[in-house]
Design a protein around this motif. Sequence first.
Motif, PDB file in Angstrom:
ATOM      1  N   PHE A   1      -4.938   9.253   9.327  1.00  0.00           N
ATOM      2  CA  PHE A   1      -4.472   7.882   9.145  1.00  0.00           C
ATOM      3  C   PHE A   1      -5.438   7.037   8.322  1.00  0.00           C
ATOM      4  O   PHE A   1      -5.039   6.321   7.408  1.00  0.00           O
ATOM      5  CB  PHE A   1      -4.258   7.203  10.505  1.00  0.00           C
ATOM      6  N   MET A   2      -6.718   7.107   8.674  1.00  0.00           N
ATOM      7  CA  MET A   2      -7.677   6.150   8.114  1.00  0.00           C
ATOM      8  C   MET A   2      -8.474   6.719   6.940  1.00  0.00           C
ATOM      9  O   MET A   2      -9.166   5.962   6.258  1.00  0.00           O
ATOM     10  CB  MET A   2      -8.665   5.692   9.193  1.00  0.00           C
TER      11      MET A   2
ATOM     12  N   TRP B   1      -5.895  12.304  14.606  1.00  0.00           N
ATOM     13  CA  TRP B   1      -5.401  10.958  14.332  1.00  0.00           C
ATOM     14  C   TRP B   1      -6.179  10.226  13.262  1.00  0.00           C
ATOM     15  O   TRP B   1      -5.614   9.714  12.294  1.00  0.00           O
ATOM     16  CB  TRP B   1      -5.424  10.121  15.614  1.00  0.00           C
ATOM     17  N   GLU B   2      -7.486  10.122  13.459  1.00  0.00           N
ATOM     18  CA  GLU B   2      -8.225   9.166  12.649  1.00  0.00           C
ATOM     19  C   GLU B   2      -8.304   9.562  11.180  1.00  0.00           C
ATOM     20  O   GLU B   2      -8.024   8.746  10.297  1.00  0.00           O
ATOM     21  CB  GLU B   2      -9.636   8.982  13.217  1.00  0.00           C
TER      22      GLU B   2
END
Lengths: 170, 187
Positions: free
Chosen positions: B144-145, B140-141
């Motif tokens: 996305f980031m 996820w991180e």
Amino acid sequence: MTAAVVSFIVVALVTIGLAIETARRPGRLPQAAFRIALLQGKQMVPRMLIGIVAASFLAEILPKDVIAAWAGAESGWQGILLATVLGALAPTGPMVLFPVAVALMEVGVGLPQIVAFLTSWGMLAVHRTLVWELPMMGFRFAAIRIAVSLPLVPACAFLSGWLADLIGRT
Amino acid sequence: MSEPRSQKRNFELGDSFVVALCLVAAGFCLYLRGWDGVERALRFALGLTIEIAPMMALSLVMAAFVQVLVPQELVSRWLGPRSGWSGLGLATIAGALVPGGPWTSFPLLYALGAAGADIGALVAFLSAWEVLSLSRLIVWEVPFMGGEFGFIRAVASLGLPIAAGFLARRLPVAFTLPPPPGGRTSP
């Protein structure tokens, strides 16, 4: 969805591996394991259902415009505190949380505030305490863990801001 | 905290808190958002239940196998009250490696507690899963980031689980795990 399917398959494979190992050991371990799973499920399921319904009502009454107002603010520690509160209240898994964090970053929310938001969602998420922690671990565990986590979330946000300055990211 | 020490009472206190919160939130939801809001909330709850039910059932079985397989004296030696800093470090590494959501981590957490891990190790384990989960960072991180953000946040979080576990050991509040499944609990 894909991430959920992948993690289901991973847990299924691990479970099969553990089942094979359990069956190879002497004694009636598989029966004992299934009895534990069944009793634990019976104990948890009603509590989880109430927790899920409570978290859903909370999600519905959360003021979404507060988040937008906060994004404009030149925040500092006040922004970190607000981000901490919002992160704790975000009643969702990563599939909603990370897109929101991206949107916050794009409207100019600071890095320490986003770190506070994500870390608070990790350590202080109210819905996770309601649905999982209280039913499984009891009130006392949750109280101790939350008490020690409260100061750590803003500390982590400040530390990340300092690290970002250190490596020259604004 | 001044309530009676009995484990069962703690459990019931938590239960009634959740029920009260549910009723208050439902009342506010009806007042602020009307019956439409109530319906949306209940639909959301139903969807979430359907979504996590299969994973939950599977993870309960997995954790039960862990419970019968992992020798108790090993856990209490490595993660018990006298495991010191190495216990906190070990619990942190274990928590960071646990994949999946709360359906995986909480049954494992209970299993570790039942096998003799102390409050510090349990808090370190759960905190590490919460802020250092490798699978969440990768899945996820970083996508996305971005890698830089993920790196900064993860480095800033490295000490959190150990600090949380350390503080939890020092809080003057006694902790006992809720009754084990198959204990004196009534249906």
